[in-house]
Write an enzyme that holds these catalytic residues in place. Structure first.
Site, PDB file in Angstrom:
ATOM      1  N   SER A 247      47.702   6.663   0.435  1.00  0.00           N
ATOM      2  CA  SER A 247      46.755   7.635  -0.069  1.00  0.00           C
ATOM      3  C   SER A 247      47.519   8.922  -0.318  1.00  0.00           C
ATOM      4  CB  SER A 247      45.622   7.853   0.934  1.00  0.00           C
ATOM      5  OG  SER A 247      44.690   8.790   0.433  1.00  0.00           O
ATOM      6  N   ARG A 248      46.820   9.949  -0.778  1.00  0.00           N
ATOM      7  CA  ARG A 248      47.484  11.239  -0.963  1.00  0.00           C
ATOM      8  C   ARG A 248      47.600  12.005   0.353  1.00  0.00           C
ATOM      9  NH1 ARG A 248      48.499  12.567  -6.238  1.00  0.00           N
ATOM     10  NH2 ARG A 248      47.192  11.672  -7.875  1.00  0.00           N
TER      11      ARG A 248
ATOM     12  N   HIS B 127      45.400   6.168 -13.175  1.00  0.00           N
ATOM     13  CA  HIS B 127      46.003   4.839 -13.356  1.00  0.00           C
ATOM     14  C   HIS B 127      47.377   4.906 -14.007  1.00  0.00           C
ATOM     15  CE1 HIS B 127      41.960   2.424 -13.113  1.00  0.00           C
ATOM     16  NE2 HIS B 127      42.307   2.992 -11.983  1.00  0.00           N
TER      17      HIS B 127
ATOM     18  N   LYS C  42      40.188  -1.273 -13.537  1.00  0.00           N
ATOM     19  CA  LYS C  42      39.671  -0.930 -14.842  1.00  0.00           C
ATOM     20  C   LYS C  42      38.758   0.285 -14.699  1.00  0.00           C
ATOM     21  CE  LYS C  42      37.238  -3.636 -13.176  1.00  0.00           C
ATOM     22  NZ  LYS C  42      36.759  -3.476 -11.767  1.00  0.00           N
TER      23      LYS C  42
ATOM     24  N   ARG D 257      30.813  12.989 -13.191  1.00  0.00           N
ATOM     25  CA  ARG D 257      30.469  14.081 -14.104  1.00  0.00           C
ATOM     26  C   ARG D 257      31.683  14.938 -14.465  1.00  0.00           C
ATOM     27  NH1 ARG D 257      24.950  15.852 -13.344  1.00  0.00           N
ATOM     28  NH2 ARG D 257      25.510  17.682 -14.596  1.00  0.00           N
TER      29      ARG D 257
ATOM     30  N   ASP E 142      33.507   3.900 -16.517  1.00  0.00           N
ATOM     31  CA  ASP E 142      33.171   3.298 -15.229  1.00  0.00           C
ATOM     32  C   ASP E 142      32.355   2.025 -15.381  1.00  0.00           C
ATOM     33  OD1 ASP E 142      32.825   4.184 -12.055  1.00  0.00           O
ATOM     34  OD2 ASP E 142      34.064   5.544 -13.240  1.00  0.00           O
TER      35      ASP E 142
END
Length: 333
Positions: A36-37, A79, A97, A167, A178
């Site tokens: 993860s970050r 991605h 995706k 959003r 999405d």
């Protein structure tokens, strides 16, 4: 590669959790690392799933020599960066995706994978689903004649405020990438890349699509009527209409357990492939296809070919162009 395949999971969100749980159920696969970050997020995920190594950076994961394949589960806005980092490090990649934000980013990833001789696949799990594969066999064998119309929708309503990722244009927000990627990919699976694209949408104040309708056309005369939404509850159904019958997916067409085949002059047939493994989401089918291909020395999957993923991205780009949704990447020189 005959031994157990060792996966590294890049990101720790909901889809990463579902994928990890499914892979851990497979006898010939193991999730050996997660990144993860932040260290805290990676460690919490590793503790939850009993994963041996947790990294607070993507670079550490792709440098791990024990990882055979990296599963990229970030938002699609990341991605290109995440999958590219893994490919540069010599790792095979399964990337969620929508494949990327736009066609140009997707082309860069495909070119990099092909240059390095590495496996790359978009995680379009629908194409790997046994029920969908059975449907495509029947269509190919002429069970419903020549396809004339495909209808598919995917939408749900939620409390998505202006700060939510759905959003946020910087994160590739909106219904199209999405959710709309599913009906678009479904139409591509059956008919290939369309010759014409029309679309209309309701946009948010931030400039992302909240509700989108698409009409795709082919020179054969076939059409696809598709929709996606994050402001309305859709049945998530699909129908394939041919000259000699039709196929109905009453719900959950993107990970179905059954469909109904209507042949002209015959009683409806319910088609299933038997019950799936209990407690699994269906992501194990795409993982199995990746492992099969990597073991066979293939650089891409015939079920989810890279040229097909590029074609879907071109259609998504065309839809965004028609409805006026733009991301920062669109202005890149």
């Amino acid at each position: 590669m005959s031994r157990t395949v060792r996966w590294g999971v890049l990101a720790t969100g909901g889809i990463a959790a579902s994928f990890t749980a499914d892979v851990q159920s497979m006898p010939d696969a193991e999730v050996v690392a997660v990144a993860s970050r932040t260290d805290a997020s990676a460690k919490a995920f590793a503790d939850r799933f009993g994963i041996g190594r947790a990294y607070g950076s993507w670079a550490e994961l792709v440098a791990d020599d024990t990882v055979d394949i990296v599963y990229v589960a970030t938002p699609h806005s990341a991605h290109r960066e995440a999958a590219g980092l893994a490919l540069e490090a010599g790792k095979h990649v399964l990337c969620e995706k929508a494949f990327t934000l736009d066609t140009r980013q997707a082309e860069e990833l495909v070119a990099l994978a092909r240059e390095r001789g590495l496996f790359l696949m978009e995680a379009m799990w629908t194409y790997c689903n046994p029920v969908i594969r059975r449907m495509t066999e029947l269509v190919r064998d002429g069970a419903i004649g020549e396809i004339r119309t495909v209808q598919a929708d995917f939408g749900f309503a939620g409390d998505f405020g202006p700060g939510h990722r759905l959003r946020d244009p910087a994160l590739g927000g909106g219904a199209l990438l999405d959710l709309g990627v599913y009906p678009v990919s479904f139409a591509h699976l059956l008919l290939g890349e369309p010759d014409r694209v029309q679309a209309d949408a309701l946009l948010s104040p931030e400039g992302v699509d909240l509700n989108t309708g698409m009409l795709l056309g082919w020179d054969s005369g076939a059409t696809a009527l598709l929709s996606c939404s994050i402001v309305g509850h859709h049945p998530t159904a699909a129908t394939v209409i041919g000259t000699a019958g039709r196929i109905d997916f009453p719900h959950s067409f993107f990970y179905p357990e059954r469909f109904v085949l209507h042949r002209a002059g015959a009683e409806p047939e319910e088609i299933t492939t038997g019950p799936g493994p209990q407690g699994l989401t269906g992501l194990q089918y795409e993982a199995a296809e990746v492992m099969r291909a990597v073991r066979a020395g293939e650089s891409e999957s015939p079920l989810v070919p890279l040229d097909g993923s590029l074609a879907v991205m071109r259609t998504l780009d065309a839809v965004r162009d028609r409805i006026g949704v733009r991301y920062a990447v669109d202005g890149r020189d």
